[in-house]
Design a protein around this motif. Structure first.
Motif, PDB file in Angstrom:
ATOM      1  N   VAL A 156       0.324  -6.168  -6.087  1.00  0.00           N
ATOM      2  CA  VAL A 156       0.643  -6.176  -4.685  1.00  0.00           C
ATOM      3  C   VAL A 156       1.915  -5.623  -4.297  1.00  0.00           C
ATOM      4  O   VAL A 156       2.071  -4.565  -3.128  1.00  0.00           O
ATOM      5  CB  VAL A 156       0.361  -7.655  -3.924  1.00  0.00           C
ATOM      6  N   GLU A 157       3.282  -6.247  -4.786  1.00  0.00           N
ATOM      7  CA  GLU A 157       4.244  -5.874  -4.306  1.00  0.00           C
ATOM      8  C   GLU A 157       4.774  -4.233  -4.439  1.00  0.00           C
ATOM      9  O   GLU A 157       5.398  -3.798  -3.627  1.00  0.00           O
ATOM     10  CB  GLU A 157       5.447  -6.559  -5.197  1.00  0.00           C
ATOM     11  N   ARG A 158       4.311  -4.060  -5.734  1.00  0.00           N
ATOM     12  CA  ARG A 158       4.326  -2.529  -6.109  1.00  0.00           C
ATOM     13  C   ARG A 158       3.783  -1.388  -4.950  1.00  0.00           C
ATOM     14  O   ARG A 158       4.482  -0.694  -4.588  1.00  0.00           O
ATOM     15  CB  ARG A 158       3.854  -2.251  -7.341  1.00  0.00           C
ATOM     16  N   ARG A 159       2.561  -1.994  -4.869  1.00  0.00           N
ATOM     17  CA  ARG A 159       1.719  -0.843  -3.760  1.00  0.00           C
ATOM     18  C   ARG A 159       2.631  -1.193  -2.221  1.00  0.00           C
ATOM     19  O   ARG A 159       2.439  -0.139  -1.682  1.00  0.00           O
ATOM     20  CB  ARG A 159       0.452  -1.418  -3.707  1.00  0.00           C
ATOM     21  N   PHE A 160       2.924  -2.657  -2.007  1.00  0.00           N
ATOM     22  CA  PHE A 160       3.433  -2.803  -0.574  1.00  0.00           C
ATOM     23  C   PHE A 160       4.743  -1.759  -0.684  1.00  0.00           C
ATOM     24  O   PHE A 160       4.883  -1.223   0.514  1.00  0.00           O
ATOM     25  CB  PHE A 160       3.843  -4.048  -0.469  1.00  0.00           C
ATOM     26  N   THR A 161       5.622  -1.617  -1.771  1.00  0.00           N
ATOM     27  CA  THR A 161       6.857  -0.829  -1.663  1.00  0.00           C
ATOM     28  C   THR A 161       6.405   0.557  -1.551  1.00  0.00           C
ATOM     29  O   THR A 161       7.227   1.372  -0.834  1.00  0.00           O
ATOM     30  CB  THR A 161       7.568  -1.245  -2.868  1.00  0.00           C
ATOM     31  N   GLU A 162       5.440   0.789  -2.159  1.00  0.00           N
ATOM     32  CA  GLU A 162       5.194   2.423  -2.238  1.00  0.00           C
ATOM     33  C   GLU A 162       4.431   2.835  -0.881  1.00  0.00           C
ATOM     34  O   GLU A 162       5.074   4.011  -0.412  1.00  0.00           O
ATOM     35  CB  GLU A 162       3.905   2.791  -3.343  1.00  0.00           C
ATOM     36  N   MET A 163       3.900   1.742  -0.292  1.00  0.00           N
ATOM     37  CA  MET A 163       3.116   2.235   1.210  1.00  0.00           C
ATOM     38  C   MET A 163       4.129   1.952   2.371  1.00  0.00           C
ATOM     39  O   MET A 163       3.819   2.604   3.448  1.00  0.00           O
ATOM     40  CB  MET A 163       1.804   1.515   1.325  1.00  0.00           C
ATOM     41  N   PHE A 164       5.136   1.249   2.216  1.00  0.00           N
ATOM     42  CA  PHE A 164       6.105   0.757   3.255  1.00  0.00           C
ATOM     43  C   PHE A 164       6.643   2.149   3.774  1.00  0.00           C
ATOM     44  O   PHE A 164       6.861   2.049   5.131  1.00  0.00           O
ATOM     45  CB  PHE A 164       6.939  -0.245   3.068  1.00  0.00           C
ATOM     46  N   ASP A 165       7.130   2.889   2.748  1.00  0.00           N
ATOM     47  CA  ASP A 165       7.785   4.102   3.249  1.00  0.00           C
ATOM     48  C   ASP A 165       6.899   4.772   4.383  1.00  0.00           C
ATOM     49  O   ASP A 165       7.741   5.505   5.137  1.00  0.00           O
ATOM     50  CB  ASP A 165       8.437   4.909   2.001  1.00  0.00           C
ATOM     51  N   LYS A 166       5.865   4.954   3.989  1.00  0.00           N
ATOM     52  CA  LYS A 166       4.858   5.765   4.889  1.00  0.00           C
ATOM     53  C   LYS A 166       4.390   5.167   6.129  1.00  0.00           C
ATOM     54  O   LYS A 166       4.150   5.849   7.040  1.00  0.00           O
ATOM     55  CB  LYS A 166       3.686   6.333   4.030  1.00  0.00           C
ATOM     56  N   ASN A 167       4.396   3.568   6.048  1.00  0.00           N
ATOM     57  CA  ASN A 167       3.692   2.892   6.943  1.00  0.00           C
ATOM     58  C   ASN A 167       4.622   1.626   7.259  1.00  0.00           C
ATOM     59  O   ASN A 167       4.187   0.615   6.519  1.00  0.00           O
ATOM     60  CB  ASN A 167       2.299   2.739   6.937  1.00  0.00           C
ATOM     61  N   PRO A 168       5.779   1.416   8.063  1.00  0.00           N
ATOM     62  CA  PRO A 168       6.642   0.460   8.004  1.00  0.00           C
ATOM     63  C   PRO A 168       5.726  -0.717   8.540  1.00  0.00           C
ATOM     64  O   PRO A 168       6.119  -1.915   8.651  1.00  0.00           O
ATOM     65  CB  PRO A 168       7.770   0.972   8.871  1.00  0.00           C
ATOM     66  N   ASN A 169       4.611  -0.653   9.204  1.00  0.00           N
ATOM     67  CA  ASN A 169       4.113  -1.613   9.914  1.00  0.00           C
ATOM     68  C   ASN A 169       2.912  -2.242   9.036  1.00  0.00           C
ATOM     69  O   ASN A 169       2.458  -3.250   9.442  1.00  0.00           O
ATOM     70  CB  ASN A 169       3.108  -1.051  11.289  1.00  0.00           C
ATOM     71  N   ILE A 170       2.735  -1.878   7.887  1.00  0.00           N
ATOM     72  CA  ILE A 170       1.836  -2.441   6.803  1.00  0.00           C
ATOM     73  C   ILE A 170       2.331  -3.849   6.566  1.00  0.00           C
ATOM     74  O   ILE A 170       3.413  -4.156   6.505  1.00  0.00           O
ATOM     75  CB  ILE A 170       1.751  -1.453   5.661  1.00  0.00           C
ATOM     76  N   THR A 171       1.397  -4.787   6.225  1.00  0.00           N
ATOM     77  CA  THR A 171       1.772  -6.210   5.732  1.00  0.00           C
ATOM     78  C   THR A 171       1.376  -6.286   4.372  1.00  0.00           C
ATOM     79  O   THR A 171       0.275  -5.695   3.780  1.00  0.00           O
ATOM     80  CB  THR A 171       1.015  -6.951   6.574  1.00  0.00           C
ATOM     81  N   LEU A 172       1.969  -7.357   3.675  1.00  0.00           N
ATOM     82  CA  LEU A 172       1.603  -7.857   2.350  1.00  0.00           C
ATOM     83  C   LEU A 172       0.234  -8.083   2.344  1.00  0.00           C
ATOM     84  O   LEU A 172      -0.622  -7.734   1.118  1.00  0.00           O
ATOM     85  CB  LEU A 172       2.432  -8.776   1.804  1.00  0.00           C
ATOM     86  N   GLU A 173      -0.397  -8.713   3.517  1.00  0.00           N
ATOM     87  CA  GLU A 173      -1.561  -9.008   3.213  1.00  0.00           C
ATOM     88  C   GLU A 173      -2.906  -8.030   3.238  1.00  0.00           C
ATOM     89  O   GLU A 173      -3.738  -7.902   2.658  1.00  0.00           O
ATOM     90  CB  GLU A 173      -2.197 -10.057   4.596  1.00  0.00           C
ATOM     91  N   GLU A 174      -2.384  -7.117   4.097  1.00  0.00           N
ATOM     92  CA  GLU A 174      -3.241  -5.933   4.115  1.00  0.00           C
ATOM     93  C   GLU A 174      -3.441  -5.098   2.848  1.00  0.00           C
ATOM     94  O   GLU A 174      -4.407  -4.712   2.264  1.00  0.00           O
ATOM     95  CB  GLU A 174      -2.933  -4.755   5.086  1.00  0.00           C
ATOM     96  N   VAL A 175      -2.268  -5.047   2.075  1.00  0.00           N
ATOM     97  CA  VAL A 175      -2.310  -4.495   0.788  1.00  0.00           C
ATOM     98  C   VAL A 175      -3.031  -5.258  -0.051  1.00  0.00           C
ATOM     99  O   VAL A 175      -3.747  -4.879  -0.974  1.00  0.00           O
ATOM    100  CB  VAL A 175      -0.718  -4.372   0.369  1.00  0.00           C
ATOM    101  N   ARG A 176      -2.723  -6.775  -0.046  1.00  0.00           N
ATOM    102  CA  ARG A 176      -3.438  -7.686  -1.109  1.00  0.00           C
ATOM    103  C   ARG A 176      -4.920  -7.470  -0.678  1.00  0.00           C
ATOM    104  O   ARG A 176      -5.733  -7.494  -1.993  1.00  0.00           O
ATOM    105  CB  ARG A 176      -2.976  -9.058  -0.814  1.00  0.00           C
ATOM    106  N   ASN A 177      -5.289  -7.535   0.325  1.00  0.00           N
ATOM    107  CA  ASN A 177      -6.898  -7.237   0.737  1.00  0.00           C
ATOM    108  C   ASN A 177      -7.339  -6.127   0.239  1.00  0.00           C
ATOM    109  O   ASN A 177      -8.438  -5.947  -0.211  1.00  0.00           O
ATOM    110  CB  ASN A 177      -7.291  -7.488   2.062  1.00  0.00           C
ATOM    111  N   ASN A 178      -6.744  -4.942   0.347  1.00  0.00           N
ATOM    112  CA  ASN A 178      -7.097  -3.545  -0.079  1.00  0.00           C
ATOM    113  C   ASN A 178      -7.150  -3.695  -1.397  1.00  0.00           C
ATOM    114  O   ASN A 178      -8.316  -3.142  -2.177  1.00  0.00           O
ATOM    115  CB  ASN A 178      -6.191  -2.496   0.391  1.00  0.00           C
ATOM    116  N   ILE A 179      -6.272  -4.050  -2.307  1.00  0.00           N
ATOM    117  CA  ILE A 179      -6.312  -4.210  -3.684  1.00  0.00           C
ATOM    118  C   ILE A 179      -7.453  -4.954  -4.332  1.00  0.00           C
ATOM    119  O   ILE A 179      -8.229  -4.580  -5.165  1.00  0.00           O
ATOM    120  CB  ILE A 179      -4.984  -4.634  -4.446  1.00  0.00           C
ATOM    121  N   ALA A 180      -7.770  -6.138  -3.672  1.00  0.00           N
ATOM    122  CA  ALA A 180      -8.591  -7.037  -4.048  1.00  0.00           C
ATOM    123  C   ALA A 180     -10.196  -6.449  -3.844  1.00  0.00           C
ATOM    124  O   ALA A 180     -11.238  -6.379  -4.676  1.00  0.00           O
ATOM    125  CB  ALA A 180      -8.625  -8.266  -3.344  1.00  0.00           C
ATOM    126  N   MET A 181     -10.478  -5.545  -2.650  1.00  0.00           N
ATOM    127  CA  MET A 181     -11.559  -4.923  -2.475  1.00  0.00           C
ATOM    128  C   MET A 181     -11.973  -3.764  -3.333  1.00  0.00           C
ATOM    129  O   MET A 181     -12.967  -3.625  -4.102  1.00  0.00           O
ATOM    130  CB  MET A 181     -11.531  -4.316  -1.027  1.00  0.00           C
TER     131      MET A 181
END
Length: 228
Positions: A156-181
Motif C-alpha cells: 500500500v505504501e509503495r503504491r501510494f508513493t507512486e500515485m501521489f506524484d500524479k494525484n496529491p489528493n489521493i489517500t492511503l485508504e483509496e489505495v488500500r481499497n484499490n489493491i484489495a479489490m
C-alpha cells in the motif's frame, strides 16, 4: 553469453514486479515487457470509447480496433507501451484506469487477445515479462519463473508513493481499497487466475533492497544457465 531464455515474474500488484523485471532486463540486456501495461492500455481504450464490457459483441469489436506495441525509449532504454500509435505509458497509471483494469482484464475475450499478443512478443525469447499469469498461462515452459510477494502494508505504501506524484489528493485508504479489490478479482477470475506456478521460486521482497532482490534473481538465472 546468456542463452536465449524467457524469465517470468508474477505476483499481486505493488509487490515490486516491474522494478525487478526492469533491473533484470537491463542487467542481462534483455527486453522488458510489462504485461499489465497491455491490460491497462486496453482498459484505457474501453473507457475512452465508452465500450460496454458487459456486451460481448462490443468487446470483440473494440479489440479489433486496438493495436498495442512496446517500443524502446531512446533516452531511458526502457520499453514503453503504445496504444494505436500513441504513447500511453504514463496515462495508463491513473487511478481511474487502475480501478477498472482488473475487471476488464478478467474478460475472456480480453485475456485471449492479450495472451496471444504476449506470446508473439516472446517468440524469439530474450525477454523478462512481469504480470499475473505469465508463468502459468502465457509462458508455462519459461526457463526462470519468479513469484513475488510482500506485506500488504508495504504494498500500500509503495503504491501510494507512486500515485501521489500524479494525484496529491489521493489517500492511503483509496489505495488500500484499490489493491484489495484488484487482489480479489485477480485471484478469483475464471480465466487464468493469479496463482503461483508449481515450478516458480517465491521471492518475498518486503525487507529487501533493490540490489538484494536483483542478486537473488540473478542467482536463479545462473542456476539455469550453469546447473550444478
Amino acid at each position: 553469453m546468456l542463452p536465449d531464455i524467457i524469465i517470468t515474474i508474477d505476483g499481486f500488484s505493488s509487490c515490486g514486479k516491474s522494478t525487478l523485471a526492469k533491473q533484470l532486463a537491463r542487467k542481462l540486456h534483455y527486453t522488458y515487457i510489462d504485461s499489465g501495461a497491455m491490460y491497462r492500455a486496453i482498459t484505457l481504450y474501453f473507457l475512452r470509447n465508452n465500450v460496454n464490457w458487459a456486451n460481448e459483441n462490443e468487446i470483440v469489436s473494440a479489440l479489433d480496433n486496438i493495436t498495442v506495441e512496446f517500443l524502446p525509449n531512446i533516452h531511458t532504454g526502457n520499453t514503453e507501451i503504445y496504444l494505436n500509435n500513441e504513447n500511453v505509458e504514463y496515462i495508463i497509471r491513473d487511478l481511474v484506469v487502475a480501478e477498472k483494469v482488473s475487471e476488464i482484464a478478467a474478460l475472456p475475450e480480453v485475456r485471449k487477445f492479450a495472451v496471444a499478443a504476449q506470446q508473439k512478443i516472446g517468440a524469439k525469447k530474450r525477454i523478462v515479462m512481469d504480470g499475473r499469469d505469465i508463468g502459468t498461462t502465457v509462458f508455462p515452459d519459461a526457463e526462470v519463473k519468479i513469484f513475488m510477494v510482500a506485506d500488504e502494508a508495504v504494498r500500500v505504501e509503495r503504491r501510494f508513493t507512486e500515485m501521489f506524484d500524479k494525484n496529491p489528493n489521493i489517500t492511503l485508504e483509496e489505495v488500500r481499497n484499490n489493491i484489495a479489490m484488484r487482489d480479489y478479482i485477480d485471484a478469483n477470475r475464471k480465466v487464468s487466475p493469479l496463482t503461483k506456478a508449481e515450478d516458480a521460486i517465491e521471492l518475498d521482497n518486503t525487507n529487501l533492497t533493490p540490489k538484494e532482490q536483483l542478486d537473488f534473481a540473478l542467482q536463479l538465472v545462473q542456476k539455469v544457465v550453469e546447473p550444478v
